[in-house]
Design a protein around this motif. Structure first.
Motif, PDB file in Angstrom:
ATOM      1  N   ILE A  46     -12.718  33.555  17.924  1.00  0.00           N
ATOM      2  CA  ILE A  46     -12.629  33.952  19.326  1.00  0.00           C
ATOM      3  C   ILE A  46     -11.466  33.241  20.019  1.00  0.00           C
ATOM      4  O   ILE A  46     -10.788  33.805  20.870  1.00  0.00           O
ATOM      5  N   SER A  47     -11.203  32.021  19.578  1.00  0.00           N
ATOM      6  CA  SER A  47     -10.116  31.244  20.148  1.00  0.00           C
ATOM      7  C   SER A  47      -8.768  31.928  19.890  1.00  0.00           C
ATOM      8  O   SER A  47      -7.928  32.045  20.779  1.00  0.00           O
ATOM      9  N   TYR A  48      -8.575  32.400  18.642  1.00  0.00           N
ATOM     10  CA  TYR A  48      -7.325  33.083  18.302  1.00  0.00           C
ATOM     11  C   TYR A  48      -7.221  34.403  19.054  1.00  0.00           C
ATOM     12  O   TYR A  48      -6.156  34.826  19.471  1.00  0.00           O
ATOM     13  N   LEU A  49      -8.374  35.049  19.211  1.00  0.00           N
ATOM     14  CA  LEU A  49      -8.425  36.335  19.897  1.00  0.00           C
ATOM     15  C   LEU A  49      -7.934  36.179  21.335  1.00  0.00           C
ATOM     16  O   LEU A  49      -7.109  36.956  21.807  1.00  0.00           O
ATOM     17  N   ILE A  50      -8.421  35.144  22.017  1.00  0.00           N
ATOM     18  CA  ILE A  50      -8.012  34.925  23.410  1.00  0.00           C
ATOM     19  C   ILE A  50      -6.530  34.594  23.470  1.00  0.00           C
ATOM     20  O   ILE A  50      -5.782  35.159  24.268  1.00  0.00           O
TER      21      ILE A  50
ATOM     22  N   TYR B 186      -2.425  29.811  20.888  1.00  0.00           N
ATOM     23  CA  TYR B 186      -1.197  30.152  21.594  1.00  0.00           C
ATOM     24  C   TYR B 186      -1.160  29.581  22.996  1.00  0.00           C
ATOM     25  O   TYR B 186      -0.096  29.243  23.513  1.00  0.00           O
ATOM     26  N   LEU B 187      -2.338  29.455  23.623  1.00  0.00           N
ATOM     27  CA  LEU B 187      -2.390  28.870  24.956  1.00  0.00           C
ATOM     28  C   LEU B 187      -1.870  27.439  24.925  1.00  0.00           C
ATOM     29  O   LEU B 187      -0.969  27.057  25.673  1.00  0.00           O
ATOM     30  N   ILE B 188      -2.415  26.642  23.995  1.00  0.00           N
ATOM     31  CA  ILE B 188      -2.047  25.228  23.959  1.00  0.00           C
ATOM     32  C   ILE B 188      -0.592  25.081  23.505  1.00  0.00           C
ATOM     33  O   ILE B 188       0.164  24.260  24.028  1.00  0.00           O
ATOM     34  N   VAL B 189      -0.188  25.919  22.569  1.00  0.00           N
ATOM     35  CA  VAL B 189       1.195  25.860  22.089  1.00  0.00           C
ATOM     36  C   VAL B 189       2.160  26.165  23.239  1.00  0.00           C
ATOM     37  O   VAL B 189       3.145  25.466  23.453  1.00  0.00           O
ATOM     38  N   ILE B 190       1.832  27.196  24.007  1.00  0.00           N
ATOM     39  CA  ILE B 190       2.712  27.596  25.111  1.00  0.00           C
ATOM     40  C   ILE B 190       2.785  26.492  26.161  1.00  0.00           C
ATOM     41  O   ILE B 190       3.858  26.104  26.607  1.00  0.00           O
ATOM     42  N   ILE B 191       1.591  25.947  26.515  1.00  0.00           N
ATOM     43  CA  ILE B 191       1.585  24.936  27.570  1.00  0.00           C
ATOM     44  C   ILE B 191       2.329  23.672  27.129  1.00  0.00           C
ATOM     45  O   ILE B 191       3.184  23.150  27.846  1.00  0.00           O
ATOM     46  N   VAL B 192       2.014  23.191  25.929  1.00  0.00           N
ATOM     47  CA  VAL B 192       2.641  21.939  25.484  1.00  0.00           C
ATOM     48  C   VAL B 192       4.140  22.134  25.266  1.00  0.00           C
ATOM     49  O   VAL B 192       4.950  21.297  25.649  1.00  0.00           O
ATOM     50  N   ALA B 193       4.503  23.270  24.673  1.00  0.00           N
ATOM     51  CA  ALA B 193       5.921  23.519  24.428  1.00  0.00           C
ATOM     52  C   ALA B 193       6.679  23.590  25.746  1.00  0.00           C
ATOM     53  O   ALA B 193       7.772  23.039  25.881  1.00  0.00           O
TER      54      ALA B 193
ATOM     55  N   LEU C  22       2.839  28.847  11.561  1.00  0.00           N
ATOM     56  CA  LEU C  22       3.739  28.018  12.354  1.00  0.00           C
ATOM     57  C   LEU C  22       5.058  28.743  12.617  1.00  0.00           C
ATOM     58  O   LEU C  22       5.588  28.711  13.722  1.00  0.00           O
ATOM     59  N   LEU C  23       5.551  29.401  11.574  1.00  0.00           N
ATOM     60  CA  LEU C  23       6.795  30.168  11.730  1.00  0.00           C
ATOM     61  C   LEU C  23       6.616  31.234  12.806  1.00  0.00           C
ATOM     62  O   LEU C  23       7.460  31.396  13.693  1.00  0.00           O
ATOM     63  N   VAL C  24       5.486  31.942  12.732  1.00  0.00           N
ATOM     64  CA  VAL C  24       5.210  32.978  13.722  1.00  0.00           C
ATOM     65  C   VAL C  24       5.139  32.363  15.121  1.00  0.00           C
ATOM     66  O   VAL C  24       5.649  32.933  16.090  1.00  0.00           O
ATOM     67  N   ALA C  25       4.553  31.168  15.218  1.00  0.00           N
ATOM     68  CA  ALA C  25       4.458  30.503  16.518  1.00  0.00           C
ATOM     69  C   ALA C  25       5.846  30.114  17.029  1.00  0.00           C
ATOM     70  O   ALA C  25       6.146  30.292  18.219  1.00  0.00           O
ATOM     71  N   ILE C  26       6.707  29.597  16.137  1.00  0.00           N
ATOM     72  CA  ILE C  26       8.071  29.236  16.540  1.00  0.00           C
ATOM     73  C   ILE C  26       8.785  30.471  17.092  1.00  0.00           C
ATOM     74  O   ILE C  26       9.427  30.431  18.146  1.00  0.00           O
ATOM     75  N   VAL C  27       8.626  31.578  16.355  1.00  0.00           N
ATOM     76  CA  VAL C  27       9.272  32.820  16.748  1.00  0.00           C
ATOM     77  C   VAL C  27       8.712  33.318  18.087  1.00  0.00           C
ATOM     78  O   VAL C  27       9.445  33.776  18.955  1.00  0.00           O
ATOM     79  N   THR C  28       7.374  33.190  18.228  1.00  0.00           N
ATOM     80  CA  THR C  28       6.755  33.626  19.480  1.00  0.00           C
ATOM     81  C   THR C  28       7.280  32.806  20.656  1.00  0.00           C
ATOM     82  O   THR C  28       7.591  33.356  21.715  1.00  0.00           O
TER      83      THR C  28
END
Lengths: 329, 254, 288
Positions: free
Chosen positions: A261-265, C138-145, C221-227
């Motif tokens: 669910i975390s990834y989904l959000i 992605y939330l935490i990655v976006i905020i921290v980045a 991780l690669l996908v996250a870097i690209v995102t």
């Protein structure tokens, strides 16, 4: 010896199940407290001065100081923390937006419905497609169909979710014109119509993991002794598959969804950006571009709280549904 | 003995894994009506696979590479691990009734009645009739009785028993064996009994087939075979059983 | 020293020929390695292979379709797409590998500690991982980045904070089950210090699984870097990066769709290579 009349054991069972529930609740509560603390520290552990980020690199010391004051950054850390927790517990809020002055909680509440709808649609889509593919793969193990389905995760693992969104827009909106390019439509049917592609995109990112685990799960069930027993007893294959195998795979699916669910959000937030949907994701990005820290913190808090609570509910439901967790009677 | 009208005839059965590794090689035997035949041998010698072949439900990746199985009657099977042999998410009564429904072609309601009768016949407590009793709430012996009931619900002419007592407590083992034999006397099915327990085999079976590494090394009447084994492997099996006074004493000779 | 023979890792014995044969017999590992190697070779030698610069603009030749001179065409600033694509591989793959080192080590180490010692240490580490996992990745990655500033440094900080969790969780589970095995118990009764058991016996046993996870995690991780690059909080222009290339191409999606599509395929290609390697390694270690 066979005990035909077993002594009543409900009492101890009741205690055991209450204990399990209590532990689960306490753990969730501890995680929630940690999440709150993390949200407080999230803008403080990373290097850099938030005030400087808001005002820009070349701001005057006076402006910085007043911004520090406005953010409460001039107070001692523990005092800041207590104030933060106080607003959190009394108002369920992380402060007022620096830009608009409205409460972060209200801003989030305005944007939440469309994001929730998108997540729900994506969930339903992902489950239906994943169950279908996993069933096909598991029942055709080591045949062509199975191999094809098993390749999917390897290919889609490296697909950035926003890129998938772009390709879908290119194909279905630009080329075929079936769906709007972005934004939200009017009314129920318009909303659903405009959310269809985004939901497919979010679901797409979930399907590989779901299919992979579900296929393994179903194979385990399909090869278990009880399926052989049922086959030997002459129960038709389709009944075994739909009544027994699917039901035995349903619980793990539910659990898996709790984990995912975390990834989904997270995926939903990014996909909103691609399709220009005015949900929590777009609020996050506007807040980020305007350095609106209270709102960013609010989004982080509410997302994490939903994850913890949904996981807990799913855990309790699957425990409730699984007769194996009940003691002997 | 009763080989005039065999209900089951196996000729030169061979099974192999996908990697062409032979698992069962050239196994032949026939089973008369109402007869009990024992397959003994160490684990991994292909006994269970032979049963699965008779049932027509070989595990994935195993194929029949030769031989003929001629069966004149319906067969049903009782498994080694009773708990694993039941759907953990389905109430036991429902599971039993389901088998009755599909095998005896009766209405749902009648199938439930027959299921309840079967439960009673197997000496299972009334509390199991409630639809909220799941396999995990039953003892191993109770589960095995349910599995036997499910096998009986198929009205089998041949009952295939795959070490039905191995996974059970020693005290329960005997009850299950007694249940099976009394049901056999009553219903008259033939039985192939797989076990590595020579004492049980000696008690139940009129003829024994000794299997080793997928092949039958020796066979014959139980008494003869146990008293005058000709194959060294059979001798080893007999020797491995610590003092079996009954074997040399009264029961076997009497 | 009976317990040593019971340790499945020490039992293995290294026959190189046998090992090579196993790799040969695992097509997914072979194909994956070759795919990845091709990319690496291209990335290393691109300055000698391409006559174009990845950053120099040539406005007279913008938005050209694929041709003999420009294999994949040119972007809106007239830069050769193929050259930029491979230079971007340099940036993204380098960051992918570097950003994964510290999280991998921390995660494996914490996971072993939590699984091996259990009790309060386990509870504390589990609480920490549960907290981190509650935040959507992605939330935490976006905020921290964002908070640590766009660019390479921000990416390293981000993944140092969040990357270790996957490994900690997997290794914790493995360690906890290894601890229950008899050879560990016998090693303990022989009085071996915990540190020694962890490093000499536990580590070699959990490492294979951790490496398999590493392969899939690197893709993530690669996908996250690209995102992050796509969202404008990752690699900053003009450094070539697949993510920024996709977002640069987005306005031209109706006319020059390949500008956005091709960098995405590069990510997918890398993803397939790494997951094939991961699957292959898992196969080899499972067969043992």
């Amino acid at each position: 010896m066979m005990k035909f009349k077993l002594a009543p054991t409900e009492r101890t069972d009741g205690n055991a199940s209450h204990k399990w529930l209590l532990i689960a609740l306490v753990r969730a509560l501890a995680v929630i407290l940690c999440v709150m603390t993390a949200v407080f520290f999230i803008i403080r552990i990373v290097p850099g001065d938030p005030a400087k980020m808001i005002l820009g690199e070349y701001s005057t010391p006076e402006a910085l100081e007043s911004m520090h004051h406005a953010l409460g950054l001039d107070l001692p850390l523990w005092d800041q923390f207590l104030r933060f927790m106080n607003t959190l517990f009394t108002q369920g809020d992380t402060g007022n937006s620096i830009i608009t002055g409205t409460s972060a909680r209200e801003l989030i509440a305005q944007r939440a419905p469309i994001t929730l709808l998108l997540i729900l649609l994506a969930c339903v889509l992902a489950i239906i497609i994943a169950l279908l593919l996993a069933t096909l793969a598991a029942t055709h193990k080591d045949k062509l169909l199975d191999h094809l389905i098993r390749i999917i995760p390897a290919i889609t693992l490296g697909m950035p979710i926003f890129w998938v969104g772009l390709l879908l827009i290119l194909l279905f909106s630009v080329r075929l014109g079936w769906f709007p390019v972005g934004g939200a439509g009017e009314g129920w049917s318009g909303t659903l119509h405009s959310l269809a592609l985004p939901a497919v995109t979010v679901a797409f990112s979930q399907i590989p993991t779901l299919v992979r685990s579900l296929r393994a799960q179903m194979l385990e069930v399909l090869e278990s002794d009880f399926v052989v027993t049922l086959r030997a007893a002459g129960i038709p294959n389709r009944v075994i598959l739909f009544k027994h195998v699917l039901r035995n795979s349903a619980l793990p699916t539910l659990m898996l969804l709790g984990v995912n669910i975390s990834y989904l959000i997270g995926g939903t937030l990014v996909v909103e950006q691609v399709y220009g949907i005015k949900g929590i994701g777009s609020l996050l990005f506007t807040s980020i571009s305007k350095r609106d820290f209270p709102v960013i913190q609010g989004i982080a808090l509410y997302c994490a709280l939903s994850v913890v609570i949904i996981s807990l509910v799913i855990e309790i439901i699957s425990w409730w549904l699984d007769p194996r967790t009940k003691g002997k009677q | 003995m009763m080989s005039t009208h065999p209900v089951l005839e196996i000729e030169a059965l061979s099974l192999a894994a996908k990697s062409n590794e032979a698992l069962v090689h050239n196994v032949s035997f026939s089973l008369g009506k109402g007869e009990t035949l024992g397959l003994v041998g160490e684990s991994g010698s292909g006994k269970s696979l032979t049963l699965r072949a008779i049932l027509g439900l070989l595990p994935r990746g195993v194929t029949q590479t030769g031989g003929v199985i001629k069966s004149g009657a319906r067969s049903a099977m009782v498994f080694q691990d009773p708990r694993g042999a039941l759907d953990p998410l389905c109430p036991v009564v429902k599971q039993l009734a389901e088998v009755v429904y599909y095998r005896q072609q009766v209405s749902r309601k009648a199938s439930r009645m027959i299921a309840l009768e079967l439960l009673e016949r197997l000496g299972l407590p009334d509390s199991l009739q409630r639809s909220d009793r799941y396999p995990s709430q039953l003892s191993g012996g109770q589960c095995q009785r349910i599995v036997i009931a499910m096998a009986l619900a198929c009205k089998p002419g041949i009952l295939l028993c795959d070490e039905p007592t191995t996974a059970l407590d020693v005290t329960v083992q005997r009850q299950i064996i007694e249940t099976i034999t009394s049901l056999q006397q009553e219903l008259g099915f033939a039985m192939v009994f797989v076990t590595h327990n020579l004492a049980i085999a000696a008690n139940l079976c009129s003829r024994l087939y000794v299997m080793k590494a997928g092949e039958i090394v020796e066979h014959g009447d139980t008494l003869d075979l146990l008293q005058h084994p000709s194959d060294p492997y059979t001798q080893m099996l007999i020797d491995s059983v610590l003092p079996l006074p009954e074997l040399e004493g009264g029961r076997m000779n009497g | 020293m009976n317990y040593i023979q019971l340790d499945p890792h020490l039992h293995e014995g290294g026959r190189t020929a046998n090992r090579l044969k196993r790799i040969w017999n695992t097509p997914s590992l072979l194909v994956g390695s070759i795919m990845f190697a091709v990319l690496i070779i291209l990335a290393v030698f691109i300055p000698y292979l391409s006559p174009y610069s990845p950053t120099e603009q040539n406005l007279s030749a913008f938005l050209q379709p694929p041709s003999a001179a420009h294999w994949l065409g040119t972007d809106q600033l007239g830069r050769d797409l193929f050259t930029r694509l491979i230079y971007a591989a340099r940036t993204d793959l380098k960051i992918m590998v570097l950003a994964e080192i510290i999280p991998f080590c921390t995660g494996v180490f914490l996971g072993m500690l939590a699984g091996y010692y259990g009790k309060w240490l386990d509870a504390a580490i589990s609480l920490l991982t549960d907290t981190f996992i509650a935040f959507p990745f992605y939330l935490i990655v976006i905020i921290v980045a964002f908070a640590s500033g766009a660019g390479e440094r921000g990416i390293y900080i981000t993944f140092m904070l969040v990357g270790w969790i996957v490994f900690a969780r997997v290794v914790r589970g493995l360690s906890a089950s290894f601890r229950k095995q008899e050879w560990v118990a016998s090693a303990q009764t022989l009085g071996l210090p915990g540190v020694r058991i962890i490093l000499r016996h536990l580590l070699p046993n959990v490492l294979p699984q951790a490496v398999v996870v590493l392969m899939t995690d690197m893709v993530g991780l690669l996908v996250a870097i690209v995102t992050l690059g796509y969202l404008g909080i990752g690699i900053t222009p003009p450094t070539p990066d697949w993510g920024t290339m996709i977002s640069d191409g987005q306005p031209f999606i109706t006319t020059a769709w390949w500008l956005s599509a091709v960098p995405g395929f590069a990510v997918v290609y890398t993803g397939i290579a790494l997951s094939l390697v991961g699957d292959g390694l898992a196969d080899i270690w499972r067969k043992k």
